[in-house]
Scaffold this motif. Structure first.
Motif, short mmCIF file in Angstrom:
data_model
loop_
_atom_site.label_atom_id
_atom_site.label_comp_id
_atom_site.label_asym_id
_atom_site.label_seq_id
_atom_site.Cartn_x
_atom_site.Cartn_y
_atom_site.Cartn_z
N ARG A 195 13.90 -20.86 -0.19
CA ARG A 195 13.45 -20.23 1.05
C ARG A 195 11.93 -20.26 1.17
O ARG A 195 11.39 -20.08 2.24
CB ARG A 195 13.92 -18.79 1.11
CG ARG A 195 15.43 -18.63 1.22
CD ARG A 195 15.83 -17.20 1.17
NE ARG A 195 15.39 -16.64 -0.13
CZ ARG A 195 15.40 -15.36 -0.42
NH1 ARG A 195 15.80 -14.46 0.45
NH2 ARG A 195 15.03 -14.94 -1.62
N TYR A 196 11.24 -20.49 0.06
CA TYR A 196 9.78 -20.45 0.06
C TYR A 196 9.15 -21.79 -0.24
O TYR A 196 8.01 -21.85 -0.69
CB TYR A 196 9.30 -19.40 -0.94
CG TYR A 196 9.80 -18.02 -0.60
CD1 TYR A 196 9.25 -17.32 0.46
CD2 TYR A 196 10.84 -17.45 -1.31
CE1 TYR A 196 9.72 -16.06 0.80
CE2 TYR A 196 11.31 -16.19 -0.98
CZ TYR A 196 10.75 -15.50 0.07
OH TYR A 196 11.21 -14.26 0.41
N ILE A 197 9.87 -22.87 -0.01
CA ILE A 197 9.29 -24.20 -0.19
C ILE A 197 8.27 -24.43 0.91
O ILE A 197 8.51 -24.17 2.08
CB ILE A 197 10.38 -25.29 -0.14
CG1 ILE A 197 11.32 -25.16 -1.34
CG2 ILE A 197 9.74 -26.67 -0.12
CD1 ILE A 197 12.47 -26.14 -1.31
N TYR A 198 7.11 -24.92 0.50
CA TYR A 198 6.01 -25.15 1.46
C TYR A 198 5.25 -26.39 1.07
O TYR A 198 5.11 -26.70 -0.12
CB TYR A 198 5.06 -23.95 1.47
CG TYR A 198 3.84 -24.17 2.34
CD1 TYR A 198 3.94 -24.04 3.71
CD2 TYR A 198 2.64 -24.53 1.78
CE1 TYR A 198 2.84 -24.26 4.51
CE2 TYR A 198 1.53 -24.76 2.58
CZ TYR A 198 1.64 -24.62 3.94
OH TYR A 198 0.54 -24.86 4.74
N SER A 199 4.76 -27.10 2.05
CA SER A 199 3.89 -28.24 1.82
C SER A 199 2.81 -28.24 2.89
O SER A 199 3.05 -27.84 4.02
CB SER A 199 4.70 -29.54 1.90
OG SER A 199 3.83 -30.65 1.83
N ASN A 200 1.64 -28.71 2.53
CA ASN A 200 0.59 -28.84 3.53
C ASN A 200 0.67 -30.21 4.22
O ASN A 200 -0.18 -30.54 5.04
CB ASN A 200 -0.79 -28.61 2.92
CG ASN A 200 -1.15 -29.65 1.88
OD1 ASN A 200 -0.33 -30.47 1.49
ND2 ASN A 200 -2.38 -29.60 1.41
N ASN A 201 1.69 -30.97 3.93
CA ASN A 201 1.94 -32.25 4.59
C ASN A 201 2.61 -31.96 5.94
O ASN A 201 3.80 -31.69 6.01
CB ASN A 201 2.82 -33.13 3.71
CG ASN A 201 3.00 -34.52 4.26
OD1 ASN A 201 2.97 -34.74 5.47
ND2 ASN A 201 3.21 -35.48 3.38
N VAL A 202 1.82 -32.01 6.99
CA VAL A 202 2.30 -31.63 8.32
C VAL A 202 3.43 -32.54 8.78
O VAL A 202 4.41 -32.08 9.35
CB VAL A 202 1.12 -31.63 9.32
CG1 VAL A 202 1.60 -31.34 10.73
CG2 VAL A 202 0.06 -30.65 8.90
N HIS A 203 3.29 -33.81 8.53
CA HIS A 203 4.31 -34.76 8.96
C HIS A 203 5.64 -34.50 8.25
O HIS A 203 6.71 -34.54 8.88
CB HIS A 203 3.82 -36.19 8.69
CG HIS A 203 4.69 -37.25 9.28
ND1 HIS A 203 4.79 -37.46 10.64
CD2 HIS A 203 5.53 -38.13 8.71
CE1 HIS A 203 5.63 -38.44 10.87
NE2 HIS A 203 6.10 -38.87 9.71
N ALA A 204 5.59 -34.21 6.96
CA ALA A 204 6.82 -33.92 6.22
C ALA A 204 7.47 -32.63 6.72
O ALA A 204 8.69 -32.55 6.84
CB ALA A 204 6.52 -33.81 4.73
N MET A 205 6.65 -31.63 7.02
CA MET A 205 7.20 -30.38 7.54
C MET A 205 7.85 -30.60 8.91
O MET A 205 8.90 -30.03 9.20
CB MET A 205 6.10 -29.31 7.63
CG MET A 205 5.59 -28.84 6.28
SD MET A 205 6.83 -28.04 5.27
CE MET A 205 6.87 -26.43 6.02
N LEU A 206 7.22 -31.42 9.74
CA LEU A 206 7.78 -31.72 11.05
C LEU A 206 9.12 -32.42 10.93
O LEU A 206 10.10 -32.04 11.59
CB LEU A 206 6.81 -32.58 11.87
CG LEU A 206 7.30 -33.05 13.23
CD1 LEU A 206 7.50 -31.87 14.16
CD2 LEU A 206 6.33 -34.04 13.83
N ASN A 207 9.20 -33.43 10.08
CA ASN A 207 10.43 -34.20 9.95
C ASN A 207 11.55 -33.41 9.29
O ASN A 207 12.73 -33.65 9.56
CB ASN A 207 10.17 -35.48 9.15
CG ASN A 207 9.36 -36.47 9.95
OD1 ASN A 207 9.35 -36.45 11.17
ND2 ASN A 207 8.66 -37.34 9.24
N THR A 208 11.21 -32.45 8.43
CA THR A 208 12.22 -31.72 7.69
C THR A 208 12.63 -30.43 8.38
O THR A 208 13.81 -30.14 8.54
CB THR A 208 11.73 -31.40 6.27
OG1 THR A 208 11.32 -32.62 5.65
CG2 THR A 208 12.82 -30.76 5.44
N TYR A 209 11.64 -29.64 8.79
CA TYR A 209 11.92 -28.29 9.29
C TYR A 209 11.73 -28.13 10.80
O TYR A 209 12.14 -27.13 11.36
CB TYR A 209 11.05 -27.26 8.57
CG TYR A 209 11.40 -27.14 7.10
CD1 TYR A 209 12.57 -26.53 6.70
CD2 TYR A 209 10.55 -27.64 6.14
CE1 TYR A 209 12.89 -26.41 5.37
CE2 TYR A 209 10.85 -27.52 4.80
CZ TYR A 209 12.02 -26.91 4.42
OH TYR A 209 12.33 -26.80 3.10
#
Length: 115
Positions: A19-33
């Motif tokens: 529940r607390y997985i985080y990345s500063n990779n904006v593109h990866a966050m967009l594609n995943t979440y």
């Protein structure tokens, strides 16, 4: 660009609280979440950078900028290569770029329209 493998973390959810997985990779966050997670990521990263330089600003100011960056179900940079160049407002362009460049362009365009 280094990719983020969120699936690897999900497979190890016995060891991690996913529940607390985080990345500063904006593109990866967009594609995943999705776009809302992307919005939160950009706000958090910009806020952290400004705090590191001693700039104390209200997080709501950043949220206005980020809303403009992600309004098209993706994200675009706030520079001369991003969506700001497509804006029709001369003052909007001057906010994020070299003001004199856009003043000259605006005057030239206005003069062309007059004559």
């Amino acid at each position: 660009m280094v990719s983020v493998d969120f699936n690897a973390f999900w497979r190890m959810q016995v060891n991690f609280d996913v529940r607390y997985i985080y990345s500063n990779n904006v593109h990866a966050m967009l594609n995943t979440y999705g776009v809302e997670a992307t919005r939160a990521t950009i706000i958090k990263e910009v806020f952290n950078i400004s705090n590191a330089y001693g700039v104390k600003d209200n997080i709501h100011h950043f949220s206005e900028i980020v809303d403009f960056m992600i309004h098209s179900d993706g994200y675009q940079p706030m520079n001369r290569h991003g969506g700001i160049t497509e804006s029709v407002s001369l003052f909007n362009k001057m906010t994020f770029e070299i003001a004199s460049k856009f003043i000259v362009q605006g005057l030239l365009f206005y003069l062309i329209l007059i004559y």
